[in-house]
Scaffold this motif. Structure first.
Motif, short mmCIF file in Angstrom:
data_model
loop_
_atom_site.label_atom_id
_atom_site.label_comp_id
_atom_site.label_asym_id
_atom_site.label_seq_id
_atom_site.Cartn_x
_atom_site.Cartn_y
_atom_site.Cartn_z
N TYR A 134 39.83 33.76 44.19
CA TYR A 134 39.09 33.85 43.03
C TYR A 134 37.65 33.88 43.64
O TYR A 134 36.75 34.47 43.14
CB TYR A 134 39.22 32.74 42.24
N LEU B 176 36.49 37.13 44.68
CA LEU B 176 36.09 38.29 43.53
C LEU B 176 34.79 37.48 42.68
O LEU B 176 34.49 38.33 41.91
CB LEU B 176 37.47 38.04 42.70
N SER C 284 37.20 45.50 35.68
CA SER C 284 36.97 44.15 36.00
C SER C 284 37.27 43.70 37.36
O SER C 284 38.33 44.50 37.87
CB SER C 284 37.66 43.25 35.05
N LYS C 285 36.64 43.16 38.03
CA LYS C 285 37.07 42.80 39.59
C LYS C 285 38.33 41.85 39.48
O LYS C 285 39.07 42.04 40.50
CB LYS C 285 36.02 41.76 40.07
N SER D 238 41.14 43.02 38.10
CA SER D 238 42.12 43.97 37.95
C SER D 238 42.32 44.36 39.57
O SER D 238 43.22 45.01 39.86
CB SER D 238 41.67 45.09 37.15
N LEU D 239 41.49 43.86 40.46
CA LEU D 239 41.65 44.14 41.88
C LEU D 239 42.95 43.23 42.17
O LEU D 239 43.43 43.58 43.34
CB LEU D 239 40.53 43.82 42.68
N VAL E 153 42.89 42.48 47.77
CA VAL E 153 41.37 42.13 47.12
C VAL E 153 40.47 42.49 48.43
O VAL E 153 39.70 43.30 48.21
CB VAL E 153 41.24 40.76 46.67
N GLY F 297 40.26 46.04 48.52
CA GLY F 297 39.83 46.64 47.44
C GLY F 297 38.33 46.42 47.45
O GLY F 297 37.41 47.18 47.18
N LEU F 298 37.95 45.31 47.96
CA LEU F 298 36.48 45.09 48.16
C LEU F 298 35.72 45.65 49.29
O LEU F 298 34.44 45.63 49.44
CB LEU F 298 35.89 43.65 47.78
#
Lengths: 256, 86
Positions: free
Chosen positions: A79, A82, A134-135, A137-138, B80, B83-84
């Motif tokens: 988290y 993100l 939205s982040k 959803s990554l 993630v 993705g980032l």
């Protein structure tokens, strides 16, 4: 004397027969010792098993507690990547679940029923697009759910936006006129809805009394006539009345 | 005749004595109570073991689920990061 001897023999025979039967119900000392020995051995083995099991369970409890902490730390790190909090993710999950349930309800409806939920579907579509951006959803498990829900909503929107059409048949065979077409069960099941077909096909239908075979008419959605459709119908009826020759007896209204 | 009777009586007495001797070797009430208690203890142990086995199975299942969750989280972290663009 012989009688005494005979009686003694009978008593002896009885004793020999009955005594072992009585003795069978009772445990002998040897049997007791054997059972005690066997039970003590079993008790010792069971006690060892129990001690071993208790040790294993204690170890597993420790492992479980450590795993809890590891999972929590991993999720917090995820988290943090993100830039969201656990509460944000939980709220996202809750909203997504509610939307999934609602879409499942909408999917059970017929296309005709679904038309009444057009606005709700449009809102769901807009919201799922926001959620897809939205982040959160990554995170694959949310990204996958959002994508699946988006597909379902698009499918529902397509099914209500899909234009219904009707190909005009011949008068001789099909008795097709706007009135009769609107009356059909799979069209509106209501003849008075004919102006809706007329107004929906103004590019083709200049005079509602004239439609030609093989024309493909659009059948607009709706349960009632709109204000414009009602006005168009009233204009048509007034023109009919004005065009009708003045005769003393009433003229049967011609179907459009 | 008297001799026969004497022999018969002697045989009865001998046989009776032998039978009584063999039947008299039974455990006492106290010993029977010991046996009963021991049986009860063994049954209690068996019950405890069954309970512990089921507790162990539940814990195994929990641990497997938590391991799965941890692996999932680690794989999510990777996705993630990708993705980032990290």
């Amino acid at each position: 004397m012989k009688k005494v001897l005979l009686l003694s023999l009978v008593v002896f025979a009885l004793f020999v027969t009955v005594a072992p039967l009585i003795a069978q119900d009772e445990m002998t000392k040897e049997q007791w010792q054997e059972q005690m020995k066997s039970l003590k051995e079993k008790q010792t083995a069971l006690q060892a098993d129990l001690t071993k099991l208790n040790g294993e369970i204690d170890g597993m409890k420790t492992q479980s507690t450590k795993l809890d902490a590891d999972v929590l730390a991993c999720e917090d790190a995820l988290y943090a990547l993100l830039g969201v909090t656990r509460a944000d993710v939980e709220a996202f999950d809750k909203e997504l679940t509610q939307m999934e349930n609602r879409v499942a309800e909408l999917q059970r409806m017929s296309d005709a029923e679904l038309v009444n939920y057009k606005d709700e579907l449009a809102k769901l579509d807009a919201r799922i697009k926001e959620m897809a951006a939205s982040k959160i959803s990554l995170i694959p498990r949310y990204g996958d759910r959002v994508k699946a829900l988006q597909d379902k909503i698009t499918g529902l929107l397509n099914s209500i936006q899909k234009e219904k059409t009707y190909t005009v048949g011949t008068w001789g065979r099909d008795r097709d006129c706007l009135w009769n077409i609107a009356k059909k069960k799979d069209i509106y099941a209501n003849a008075w809805m004919w102006p809706k077909i007329w107004q929906g096909n103004r590019d083709m239908i200049k005079d509602p009394d004239v439609i030609k075979p093989k024309w493909v008419l659009k059948i607009p959605d709706g349960k009632e006539l709109s204000k414009e459709e009602k006005s168009a119908a009233n204009r048509y009826y007034r023109q009919k009345v004005a065009a009708a020759p003045a005769e003393p007896k009433p003229v049967e209204e011609k179907k459009p | 005749m008297k001799k026969i009777i004497n022999i018969t009586l002697a045989v009865f007495i001998l046989a009776g004595s032998l039978m009584l001797a063999s039947c008299s070797s039974t455990p006492s009430e106290e010993e029977m109570m010991q046996l009963k208690n021991l049986k009860q203890q063994v049954a209690d142990l068996e019950k405890q073991i069954a309970e512990k086995k089921s507790e162990k199975a539940a814990l195994e299942k929990q641990i497997a689920e938590k391991n799965g969750r941890l692996q999932q989280c680690q794989s999510d972290q990777e996705a993630v990061k990708k993705g980032l663009g990290q």
